[in-house]
Motif scaffolding. Structure first.
Motif, PDB file in Angstrom:
ATOM      1  N   LYS A 282     -40.443 -27.819  11.893  1.00 43.73           N
ATOM      2  CA  LYS A 282     -39.642 -28.292  12.919  1.00 43.73           C
ATOM      3  C   LYS A 282     -38.359 -27.520  12.986  1.00 43.73           C
ATOM      4  N   GLU A 283     -38.027 -27.464  14.376  1.00 45.65           N
ATOM      5  CA  GLU A 283     -36.656 -26.796  14.654  1.00 45.65           C
ATOM      6  C   GLU A 283     -35.711 -27.582  15.150  1.00 45.65           C
TER       7      GLU A 283
ATOM      8  N   ARG B 180     -45.817 -30.149   9.549  1.00 41.27           N
ATOM      9  CA  ARG B 180     -45.143 -30.586  10.802  1.00 41.27           C
ATOM     10  C   ARG B 180     -43.481 -30.344  10.426  1.00 41.27           C
ATOM     11  N   GLN B 181     -43.294 -30.957   9.290  1.00 36.67           N
ATOM     12  CA  GLN B 181     -41.828 -30.992   8.938  1.00 36.67           C
ATOM     13  C   GLN B 181     -41.362 -29.534   8.750  1.00 36.67           C
TER      14      GLN B 181
ATOM     15  N   THR C 169     -33.297 -29.607  17.677  1.00 36.79           N
ATOM     16  CA  THR C 169     -33.511 -30.180  19.136  1.00 36.79           C
ATOM     17  C   THR C 169     -32.310 -29.488  20.147  1.00 36.79           C
TER      18      THR C 169
ATOM     19  N   GLN D  62     -36.750 -30.417   6.045  1.00 37.53           N
ATOM     20  CA  GLN D  62     -37.479 -29.378   6.865  1.00 37.53           C
ATOM     21  C   GLN D  62     -37.607 -28.192   6.249  1.00 37.53           C
TER      22      GLN D  62
END
Length: 258
Positions: free
Chosen positions: A27-28, A23-24, A30, A172
């Motif tokens: 992640k991109e 998940r991390q 926002t 991330q």
């Protein structure tokens, strides 16, 4: 504890860990992050780096004694000893999970309080005191989680372990994969496996938090809109707690199996 019980719980932990890391990793940024990239002053990140590092040092040197007054260490020790006695006598999977249930309640309580105080300080446009408050809540939660698994949070090794958890939990991309791998190696090798200094771990955790919270803390400079930045405390508090629960359960089971 029967090996089959250990294997089942360890398999669950590995699956949960993989989900967290993926998940991390995927992640991109926002839309808000992209919008704020050109608006954040260049010096803010270095200011935040220093602010988080100073806050960690302040809490470790003077704040832990104050944090300890907010919970009963004796009660936590009694709970751990009682749970250990049951685990050693019966060795059922539900006895192993009891440690996780107790620890997860600690995390839920602190994330709620973090949201309330973060929003309040965001309204006031006060991100500097928010750093100290945020880290105090983070460390209070980790102290209690450590105690629920029978670990001494005052030792240097345990402080470094907590700082690695904080650092990795907000990373991330490929960074979290490598950080997670290092933590697992330290767990596998046992006490004394982390040859870094406490200062190195403080600085690394400070930089990771500064990078993760940069845009949100920038917003906290502005009353009203700062609510968005203040509310981010809840998001990151929850993320750190979730990862800490995984790592302490893994550490506990690995030490038991050793």
């Amino acid at each position: 504890m029967a090996k089959s019980v250990y294997d089942k719980e360890l398999a669950r932990l590995k699956r949960a860990e993989l989900r967290f890391v993926r998940r991390q990793q995927m992640k991109e940024p926002t839309k808000l992050d992209l919008m704020l990239q050109e608006k954040v002053p260049a010096k803010l990140e270095s200011t935040l780096d220093a602010g988080f590092a100073k806050a960690f040092n302040l809490i470790f040197s003077k704040g832990t004694a104050l944090i300890e007054k907010s919970f009963s260490a004796g009660k936590l020790i009694e709970e751990f000893e009682s749970d250990m006695a049951v685990l050693e006598e019966r060795g059922k999977r539900r006895d192993v999970r009891k440690f996780r249930r107790r620890a997860s309640v600690t995390g839920a309580t602190h994330t709620l309080f973090s949201a309330v105080t973060g929003v309040a300080l965001g309204l006031a446009g006060a991100w500097v005191p928010d750093i100290v408050l945020f880290l105090s809540l983070v460390l209070r939660s980790l102290y209690k989680i450590a105690m629920k698994y029978g670990y001494d949070y005052t030792s240097e090794d345990e402080k470094k372990f907590m700082l690695r958890i904080i650092e990795a939990s907000v990373m991330q991309g490929d960074e979290i994969v490598e950080a997670n791998r290092k933590i697992n190696r330290i767990i596998e090798e046992g006490p004394g496996a982390d040859d870094s200094t406490l200062e190195e771990r403080i600085n690394a955790a400070a930089v990771a938090l500064s990078h993760a919270l940069l845009y949100m803390k920038f917003l906290q400079n502005f009353p009203v809109v700062g609510v968005i930045g203040g509310a981010s405390d809840y998001v990151y508090m929850e993320k750190i707690n979730d990862y800490a629960l995984l790592k302490y359960q893994l550490k506990f089971l690995t030490d038991r199996n050793r």
